[in-house]
Design an enzyme around this catalytic site. Structure first.
Site, PDB file in Angstrom:
ATOM      1  N   ASP A   1     -36.950 -25.268   6.476  1.00 29.00           N
ATOM      2  CA  ASP A   1     -35.915 -26.032   6.310  1.00 29.00           C
ATOM      3  C   ASP A   1     -35.914 -27.502   6.604  1.00 29.00           C
ATOM      4  O   ASP A   1     -36.165 -27.689   7.905  1.00 29.00           O
ATOM      5  CB  ASP A   1     -34.655 -25.467   7.408  1.00 29.00           C
ATOM      6  CG  ASP A   1     -33.510 -26.146   7.359  1.00 29.00           C
ATOM      7  OD1 ASP A   1     -33.153 -26.976   6.333  1.00 29.00           O
ATOM      8  OD2 ASP A   1     -32.598 -25.841   8.355  1.00 29.00           O
TER       9      ASP A   1
ATOM     10  N   ASP B   1     -32.508 -31.397   1.529  1.00 22.51           N
ATOM     11  CA  ASP B   1     -32.449 -30.579   2.704  1.00 22.51           C
ATOM     12  C   ASP B   1     -32.918 -29.124   2.035  1.00 22.51           C
ATOM     13  O   ASP B   1     -31.736 -28.643   1.334  1.00 22.51           O
ATOM     14  CB  ASP B   1     -30.887 -30.301   3.138  1.00 22.51           C
ATOM     15  CG  ASP B   1     -30.675 -29.233   4.278  1.00 22.51           C
ATOM     16  OD1 ASP B   1     -31.728 -28.857   4.433  1.00 22.51           O
ATOM     17  OD2 ASP B   1     -29.539 -29.142   4.837  1.00 22.51           O
TER      18      ASP B   1
END
Length: 307
Positions: A7, A194
């Site tokens: 992430d 992201d």
């Protein structure tokens, strides 16, 4: 071996601990099976933009991913986690942002640990995402290098707007409709790339402006932004994000998500509202565009992916 969500939108490394009663679907970390484990015991908790959370205490251990070995990394062991994680297929998360983003004060993130100790020949990693194939292969993260066979043309290098998240400036968004032309949307501003977010997330005004380009799209009180499932046939073409002077496209068909139960012919939109400080360019963007995250020079490189 643990399955972790890589992430770029967060900084902490965490996984399920043995004391976690609600983590029954996950593999739990057992300190007695690790020769490099060190107890630490600080309280730790994290919450994400979608409302999910995990909490517990910290340890230190060596993290191995591919051929990369990073010793003495602070790791959160969850003793509790939200329902979204209880039912998730991943055992935890590996955050790839800068240290200022960590929920544990003063912690050196996995990425900064790599950079400070020169564990890679180049302080970069590259992300390639595609549709799953018959072997469940859906792309790769390459640490320390760039795979030029994965993209077309040259990389456009864009400096980070704020080196904490992977935040850049988005100069504009437009619809390019085949045979009709280009419609420029009034959408620009800071954006983060992201990998931990599936969708493209904007603020309410931007999401409204965006869906103006899709006939019949609407913001349902119950479901959020929805659109006709055949939107890509009604407006065939692509969406362009202007970054660093170049346009990076996402096919309109990739904006159509799963069908809405009980509403025949309607699907969820891959562009949604909910972001406040910046636009979030999640996996919907990364499926079409190869991105190199360069920690050494605080920049990202973007090019159209080859599939």
């Amino acid at each position: 071996i643990f399955k972790l969500d890589l992430d770029t939108g967060s900084g902490d490394v965490w996984l399920a601990g043995q004391q976690c009663q609600v983590c029954s679907r996950h593999k739990k970390f057992n300190p007695s099976k690790s020769s490099t484990y060190k107890a630490e015991g600080r309280k730790w908790g994290i919450s994400y933009g979608d409302g999910s959370f995990a909490a517990g205490y910290t340890i230190r251990d060596t993290v191995k991913i591919g051929n990369l070995t990073v010793p003495n990394q602070v790791i959160g062991l969850a003793t509790n986690e939200s329902h979204a994680y209880q039912v998730d297929t991943v055992d935890g998360l590996l955050g790839l942002s800068y240290s200022g983003v960590s929920f544990i004060p003063g912690v050196t993130t996995f990425l900064d640990n790599i950079v400070e100790n020169s564990y890679l020949k180049e302080p970069i990693f590259s992300v390639y995402i595609k549709e799953k194939d018959e072997n469940d292969y859906a792309g790769e993260y390459l640490f320390g290098d760039i795979d030029r066979s994965r993209f077309s043309g040259e990389l456009t290098w864009v400096p980070l707007h704020q080196p904490k998240f992977w935040e850049i400036m988005l100069d504009g968004v437009s619809f390019n409709v085949d045979g009709i032309g280009k419609e420029v949307m009034d959408i620009r501003g800071p954006a983060i790339i992201d990998t931990g977010t599936t969708l493209i997330v904007m603020n309410d005004e931007q999401a409204t402006e965006f869906h103006r380009g899709i006939p019949m799209a609407e913001n349902s009180d119950i479901y959020g932004w929805i659109m006709p499932c055949n939107a890509d046939q009604v407006v065939p073409g692509n969406l362009s994000f202007t970054i660093g002077g170049n346009d990076f496209s996402v096919p309109i068909k990739n904006l159509v998500r799963e069908p809405v139960k009980g509403l025949d012919g309607w699907c969820f939109s891959a562009v949604t509202s909910g972001a406040s400080n910046f636009i979030i360019l999640g996996d919907v963007f990364l499926r079409s565009n190869y991105v190199v995250f360069d920690r050494g020079q605080a920049r990202v490189g973007i090019a159209p992916s080859k599939h």
